[in-house]
Design a protein around this motif. Structure first.
Motif, PDB file in Angstrom:
ATOM      1  N   ASP A  24      -9.210  -0.094   7.218  1.00 12.70           N
ATOM      2  CA  ASP A  24      -9.336  -1.536   6.972  1.00 12.70           C
ATOM      3  C   ASP A  24      -8.302  -2.083   6.008  1.00 12.70           C
ATOM      4  OD1 ASP A  24     -11.461  -1.589   8.689  1.00 12.70           O
ATOM      5  OD2 ASP A  24     -13.000  -1.545   7.117  1.00 12.70           O
ATOM      6  N   ASP A  25      -7.971  -1.354   4.954  1.00 14.96           N
ATOM      7  CA  ASP A  25      -7.043  -1.875   3.947  1.00 14.96           C
ATOM      8  C   ASP A  25      -5.632  -2.052   4.488  1.00 14.96           C
ATOM      9  OD1 ASP A  25      -9.050  -1.973   2.087  1.00 14.96           O
ATOM     10  OD2 ASP A  25      -8.557  -0.030   1.179  1.00 14.96           O
ATOM     11  N   TYR A  26      -5.325  -1.338   5.558  1.00 11.10           N
ATOM     12  CA  TYR A  26      -3.973  -1.386   6.116  1.00 11.10           C
ATOM     13  C   TYR A  26      -3.876  -2.290   7.352  1.00 11.10           C
ATOM     14  CZ  TYR A  26      -2.451   2.597   3.240  1.00 11.10           C
ATOM     15  OH  TYR A  26      -2.108   3.416   2.189  1.00 11.10           O
ATOM     16  N   MET A  54       0.840  -1.199   0.000  1.00 12.41           N
ATOM     17  CA  MET A  54       0.000   0.000   0.000  1.00 12.41           C
ATOM     18  C   MET A  54       0.872   1.245   0.000  1.00 12.41           C
ATOM     19  SD  MET A  54      -3.123  -1.295   0.167  1.00 12.41           S
ATOM     20  CE  MET A  54      -4.150   0.053   0.732  1.00 12.41           C
TER      21      MET A  54
END
Length: 309
Positions: free
Chosen positions: A162-164, A74
């Motif tokens: 959430d993505d991390y 990311m």
């Protein structure tokens, strides 16, 4: 591996040869004892005795480290920004190292011998005194931030959304399956009263002893960890018949230890509310071993050496 770090990489330091690392290793069956995050190609951000700091590093010599990276990779900008929030706030608050042992004692399975329960009771009690001190400090100074343990890295990723967020599967405590029965062991958490742990807790301002027990305990963490480690290793070699549940002297010592565990978790919950921490209690005890071996969305990039300069 490449001798340059990439922003956002997780840096896991191999366990040092000290008693605290040995005791944590007994519970976590891992070889790492500290976590940091790459702040730039030649610096790391970490939580230590000085609070949150950024240190220049040399990756050609020094302590052995593992380098882990989020998968899929990311943008590192939110991670650096999340770290900067703690840096700019001047947070210098660090959970005592002994807290990680207290959490592991409560949530992991231990052999219930008299020696193990005796030192467990002492560790949980002195950690309770530490929490009294921390609660009073938070009330006095209106603390609105809290650094929890050396697992500062986990919270940086958690803050980014959430993505991390690092996904722990079957971890040492958090999101782990800890209900499996094991011969000759018990888990203190299974013996606690949920209504007491979850009840609103009002700190007893007279609970902190006059003789500075909390400060003494912080200075003697290694001694307490050594006694615990030796008791655990000795218990491993004893037959199950040496358990307190087999020899009939269980009630007093076991009830004392359960009571200390219950008070510790109640005070911890209250402290987390004071400092506006919205993580579950179990997340307070994320271990470096979780990041190394139980994080399904972290990938090991390699090994090298690192020295702070």
């Amino acid at each position: 591996m490449n001798k340059k770090l990439t922003k956002g990489d997780i840096i896991l330091f191999r366990a040092e040869d000290d008693w605290l690392s040995r005791a944590i290793a007994w519970f976590t069956q891992s070889d790492v004892s500290h976590a940091a995050m790459a702040y730039s190609e030649d610096s790391i951000v970490e939580l230590g005795a000085r609070g949150v700091s950024v240190d220049k590093v040399d990756v050609s010599e020094g302590e052995g480290i593992y380098v882990m990276r989020l998968v899929p990779e990311m943008d590192s900008a939110p991670l650096i920004a999340a770290a900067d929030v703690y840096l700019n706030a001047g947070v210098r608050y660090d959970y005592p190292d002994l807290f990680i042992l207290a959490g592991l004692l409560i949530y992991k399975r231990i052999p219930p011998t008299r020696d193990v329960l005796h030192i467990s009771n002492k560790i949980l009690t002195v950690c309770g005194f530490m929490l009294d001190e921390m609660i009073q400090h938070a009330l006095l100074h209106h603390t609105d931030q809290a650094m929890v343990c050396s697992e500062f890295v986990f919270h940086i990723f958690y803050d980014c959304g959430d993505d991390y967020r690092i996904q722990i599967k079957n971890g040492c405590i958090w999101k782990g399956d800890m209900t499996e029965e094991t011969d000759g062991t018990l888990r203190l958490f299974d013996s606690l009263s949920p209504e007491n742990i979850n009840a609103d807790f009002f700190p007893d301002h007279t609970a902190l002893p006059e003789d500075g027990n909390a400060s003494f305990a912080q200075e003697n963490t290694q001694q307490l960890a050594q006694i615990l480690y030796e008791a655990l290793c000795q218990a491993e070699s004893l037959p199950d018949t040496d358990s307190i549940f087999q020899n009939g002297d269980s009630s007093a010592k076991f009830s004392q230890t359960v009571s200390a565990a219950e008070k510790f978790l109640s005070k911890l919950k209250y402290f987390m509310e004071l400092v506006k921490c919205d993580l579950p209690v179990e997340a307070m005890f994320i271990t470096p071993g979780d990041l190394a071996y139980h994080a399904v969305n972290l990938e090991k990039q390699g090994e090298c050496s690192l020295k702070r300069i």
